[in-house]
Design an enzyme around this catalytic site. Structure first.
Site, PDB file in Angstrom:
ATOM      1  N   LYS A   1       0.838  -1.475  -0.117  1.00  0.00           N
ATOM      2  CA  LYS A   1      -0.020   0.025  -0.112  1.00  0.00           C
ATOM      3  C   LYS A   1       0.561   1.090   0.126  1.00  0.00           C
ATOM      4  CE  LYS A   1      -1.080  -0.499   4.981  1.00  0.00           C
ATOM      5  NZ  LYS A   1      -0.504  -2.096   4.990  1.00  0.00           N
TER       6      LYS A   1
ATOM      7  N   LYS B   1      -3.944   3.023   4.919  1.00  0.00           N
ATOM      8  CA  LYS B   1      -4.901   2.544   3.906  1.00  0.00           C
ATOM      9  C   LYS B   1      -5.923   3.650   3.527  1.00  0.00           C
ATOM     10  CE  LYS B   1      -4.584  -2.173   5.667  1.00  0.00           C
ATOM     11  NZ  LYS B   1      -4.652  -3.070   6.882  1.00  0.00           N
TER      12      LYS B   1
END
Lengths: 341, 341
Positions: free
Chosen positions: A127, A226
């Site tokens: 990520k 995230k």
């Protein structure tokens, strides 16, 4: 038959699960997509690197690792570094699964940039690049005329990015929220159940929910990365994780949890992003959630993303207690997109 | 510029909301898909029918309905019946939104079959055809080389069918469950809150949750049709609604609800489908759900589908309190699939 060659960067639990899935589905892919998928390079930190333009014997590589913790295929073992593999090995799709530096997104970002320079497709399960440099990477992929997919970076293979991209045409995302960090979710639940702190940490480590240094989770850095990734992709937010208003669960006490309970609530670490005056504002913080609320039912390693759009209002996607195979499927699904589009 | 002509069968609340969305997004569709979408026929039960190969003025049609409850466009008013429109009007995509006969799927099935015979694309918001004759209709569409989409038939525009089709490649669905009927969900909640029966029914009717004859919902026929549609599409079930083991909420008393509460549970009408020895078994029945469970948090008009696959395990999609615009978006999204693929 067309050959599609993969370079795998990182070969930990997720990488190995992906390799197993690839072996298992090799013939079905051939049948459905009309191509022969081969792995031509695997880069690891401590298990050696394999490079072979003719294709690596994946089953043997998995077996060698299981037996000795190292690759042993004499013919394919290579002294090339990870970056040398990215720059020089023979591949069509780079699969980025190296360990994450949550404060920089490196070295994954450099790997991806170098692959785009060579006009190679990229799939990342990492990520960092999506949180730190999404807009630039997306532009570089477009310029190079290659695919760039990243479904696994939030909620593993559960469709979130692909869901919006493929099934919510012309709908504009106006708000995103969710519970995205299972470590904190697990700790808050155990605290509520009256488990002493030391025992929570020990049990969590044993079960693999809690890392050796849990600060990245507990202080909300993982959740911040995230929600940043989600907002960059879904709302063109152009933000980085350090711009998220972030508060972890480090100061939450058992007393706080009991007080929340007395009000009929539970405490959850909630991520939110919303458009305000043309800018996307993001936050991660502990919130009191009414016990009857959907968010309160998200326990253990289960996670949820809620997406609000102008045309479809609010919908939520829940991933129920995933295992490593679900991470592998995320990468696998992105690979199928590369093959199919 | 390519013209794409739509025939709308049914022009109730959902049809009108779809028409409004079409007017609103007309220019954006042109820009993004490079085609001019026009409505060339609208069939209704009691408001008259409009047919015009040159395109109907949709904004005027909406206005006429709002003002007088009937179409008034002299030039386009037609004496053709609905089936004559299906068989003879000039269109590329049939949009089936006629009222449902839940015991037969007719006349929607005949409309769709007739459109396929003319090699026209079909979008249906009507679950009858998917519950009663999916496999045959799918085959007819494939033979005719046309598109056949039906996202709206379960949970409006919330991606369920498109989600599996577009984002869960090569994953095999092994189990489906959900809460799919809001009328029963509303009634059970109100009963739990202590509202007297007559008042529940009156309030539900006023809010539009409860139909004049509520038996289709209360006895589980609507839920049975929905789980059948899901299983036919997602698991190739080849079943019809009469094969669902069906029990509604007609026998649930306030005492049952109180007893469940004393065990920490709530009662919900749950749909399930699972593969057993190669066959798909489906059921609809009231179940006691622990209060902390995700299903227990699905209240009011919110609904949920959980989908388990071999590769991605269980994921759930929740639609939060939809309105008629979400139904319209389901049809709209399917139209964009027709235009884009």
């Amino acid at each position: 038959m067309k050959r599609v060659k993969l370079a795998l960067l990182g070969f930990g639990n997720a990488g190995q699960a992906f390799a197993r899935l690839l072996c298992e589905k090799h013939d079905k892919i051939k049948q459905k997509y009309g191509c022969e998928v081969e792995v031509t390079a695997i880069a690891t930190n401590s298990r050696g690197n394999l490079v072979s333009a003719d294709g690596i014997d994946l089953e043997k590589a998995l077996l060698d690792l299981a037996e000795s913790g190292r690759f042993k295929d004499e013919q394919s073992l290579s002294a090339m570094s990870t970056m040398e593999i990215v720059k020089n090995a023979d591949y069509d799709v780079l699969i980025e699964m190296t360990p994450l530096n949550i404060f920089t997104g490196q070295p994954a970002i450099s790997h991806i940039e170098a692959a785009f320079e060579r006009k190679k497709h990229v799939i990342t399960a990492n990520k960092g690049p999506i949180a730190w440099k999404f807009a630039e990477l997306k532009e570089a992929a477009e310029k190079a005329g290659v695919k760039f997919f990243y479904e696994t970076t939030v909620m593993d293979g559960t469709p979130v990015f692909n869901l919006v991209d493929k099934t919510l045409q012309m709908a504009e995302v106006t708000e995103v929220s969710g519970i995205l960090n299972s470590t904190t979710n697990f700790i808050l639940e155990e605290m509520a159940a009256g488990v002493p702190h030391e025992e929570i940490m020990e049990r969590g480590r044993r079960m693999g929910f809690i890392e050796a240094d849990p600060a990245m989770d507990i202080e909300g850095y993982d959740a911040a990365a995230k929600i940043t990734a989600l907002l960059n992709v879904l709302m063109d937010a152009h933000i980085t994780p350090d711009m998220v208003e972030r508060k972890g669960i480090e100061d939450i006490t058992v007393d706080d949890i009991r007080e929340a309970e007395s009000r009929g609530n539970v405490i959850k670490l909630v991520c939110r992003g919303v458009k305000e005056k043309g800018c996307v504002k993001a936050s991660v913080r502990p919130e009191e959630i009414p016990k009857g609320d959907m968010l309160a039912s998200v326990n253990s390693t289960t996670s949820v993303v809620s997406i609000t759009t102008d045309l479809m209002k609010k919908l939520s996607v829940i991933e129920h207690e995933p295992e490593i195979e679900q991470t592998a499927y995320g990468v696998f699904g992105d690979l199928l997109r590369v093959l199919g589009e």
